[in-house]
Write a protein that holds these residues in place. Structure first.
Motif, PDB file in Angstrom:
ATOM      1  N   ASP A  32      11.161   6.471 -17.991  1.00  7.65           N
ATOM      2  CA  ASP A  32      10.222   5.923 -17.006  1.00  7.65           C
ATOM      3  C   ASP A  32      10.663   4.551 -16.515  1.00  7.65           C
ATOM      4  O   ASP A  32      10.178   4.073 -15.485  1.00  7.65           O
ATOM      5  N   GLU A  96       6.744  -1.749 -21.893  1.00  4.84           N
ATOM      6  CA  GLU A  96       5.646  -1.026 -22.562  1.00  4.84           C
ATOM      7  C   GLU A  96       5.084  -0.078 -21.513  1.00  4.84           C
ATOM      8  O   GLU A  96       4.189  -0.455 -20.738  1.00  4.84           O
ATOM      9  N   THR A  98       3.109   2.361 -21.091  1.00  7.88           N
ATOM     10  CA  THR A  98       1.695   2.662 -20.859  1.00  7.88           C
ATOM     11  C   THR A  98       0.953   1.467 -20.246  1.00  7.88           C
ATOM     12  O   THR A  98      -0.235   1.569 -19.955  1.00  7.88           O
TER      13      THR A  98
ATOM     14  N   SER B  29       7.988   5.393 -28.302  1.00  4.19           N
ATOM     15  CA  SER B  29       7.514   5.811 -26.977  1.00  4.19           C
ATOM     16  C   SER B  29       8.576   6.561 -26.192  1.00  4.19           C
ATOM     17  O   SER B  29       8.334   6.983 -25.057  1.00  4.19           O
ATOM     18  N   GLY B  42       3.007  11.785 -25.968  1.00  2.00           N
ATOM     19  CA  GLY B  42       3.294  10.890 -24.856  1.00  2.00           C
ATOM     20  C   GLY B  42       3.634   9.526 -25.411  1.00  2.00           C
ATOM     21  O   GLY B  42       3.575   9.319 -26.624  1.00  2.00           O
ATOM     22  N   PRO B  43       4.003   8.593 -24.515  1.00  3.61           N
ATOM     23  CA  PRO B  43       4.294   7.238 -24.996  1.00  3.61           C
ATOM     24  C   PRO B  43       3.037   6.604 -25.588  1.00  3.61           C
ATOM     25  O   PRO B  43       1.919   6.964 -25.230  1.00  3.61           O
ATOM     26  N   LYS B  45       0.093   3.889 -26.703  1.00  3.30           N
ATOM     27  CA  LYS B  45      -0.677   2.748 -26.210  1.00  3.30           C
ATOM     28  C   LYS B  45      -0.651   1.691 -27.314  1.00  3.30           C
ATOM     29  O   LYS B  45      -0.688   2.012 -28.503  1.00  3.30           O
TER      30      LYS B  45
END
Lengths: 167, 167
Positions: A32, A96, A98, B29, B42-43, B45
């Motif tokens: 990502d 990071e 998210t 992540s 998922g990544p 939090k």
């Protein structure tokens, strides 16, 4: 090149050090993050990351810290490059993943824009992947304008005037 | 729970500290890492990562360091959990994803197996995703054997005897 800590509310920028290398590499290895990097199409190898780090010149890389009131943590990186040119470039990523799209980028970029302004630059550029709509919106929101394209249109040039500007 | 540094050639294990939290989160992540985690799709939090960290008990998480002769860097993490049970569990991931499959895991796991053996445990378990062939091969290569499955077959139990074993 600089040791200043830049601050805006919960966001602090501090120049990256060798201690941050593994974290920067982990961030830059996330799809990502790197999918919008023009020169990268997979996770990094240590050797290329370390070579990049040791051959850096004419630029500052800051770590973006977020203070959530409880703890101050590292969430991404912003950089200013081509500092010996008339028109430096600015780049950013939120590591990071998210936290993407939560306004961290706006604050971090504004700090670097201000840092460049006080150093006397009259304009600043960014290269943004043509597919990176979130980043295009982000830079537009702080006054950057599309000025053209490079690499056969793979990247767009955004530019912002730093003088006569009331931001 | 432990402060010892474990060493085997270029591999050093050192208990993770709060300083490592961002790096652990960045590694965990990455899709190539978390795709084999049973509880994660998922990544991460930050809040869940931090909660996990602060609620850890009965386990040790080490950072895997690799000394490449030039610099010692952090490349992944290995853990021993359920330490108050008769049969502890062992888990591992290589965070520097381009280092996967290069033998780091074998050395790191062997160190933790040896650490458990000297602490008097007679066997150790691992839970491995049924899709995680590389990890199944890794654990088998250091003497783990498949013993059954859980979560409707989503994970396989591997086990290794720590006594009467000449490893």
């Amino acid at each position: 090149m600089t040791n200043e800590v830049l601050e805006s509310g919960p966001i602090h920028l501090q120049p990256a050090t060798e201690e941050d290398l593994e974290l920067l590499m982990a961030w830059r290895s996330h799809p990502d993050v790197y999918r919008y990097f023009y020169m990268q199409d997979g996770p990094l190898k240590w050797e290329e990351h370390y070579r990049f780090w040791n051959s850096r010149h004419d630029r500052v890389d800051w770590i973006i810290y977020l203070d959530d009131g409880n703890r101050k943590r590292k969430v991404g990186s912003v950089n200013a490059t081509n500092l010996s040119n008339d028109i430096p470039e600015i780049g950013i990523f939120i590591g990071e993943v998210t936290l993407m799209g939560k306004g961290i980028g706006t604050l971090a970029l504004s700090l670097v824009v201000q840092w460049l302004r006080t150093r006397g630059y009259s304009r600043v550029r960014a290269r943004i992947s043509k597919d990176n709509t979130p980043s295009q919106r982000l830079f537009a929101s702080i006054g950057f304008e599309e000025k053209g394209e490079i690499h056969d249109g793979a990247e767009w040039i955004y530019e912002k005037l730093l003088i006569d500007d009331n931001e």
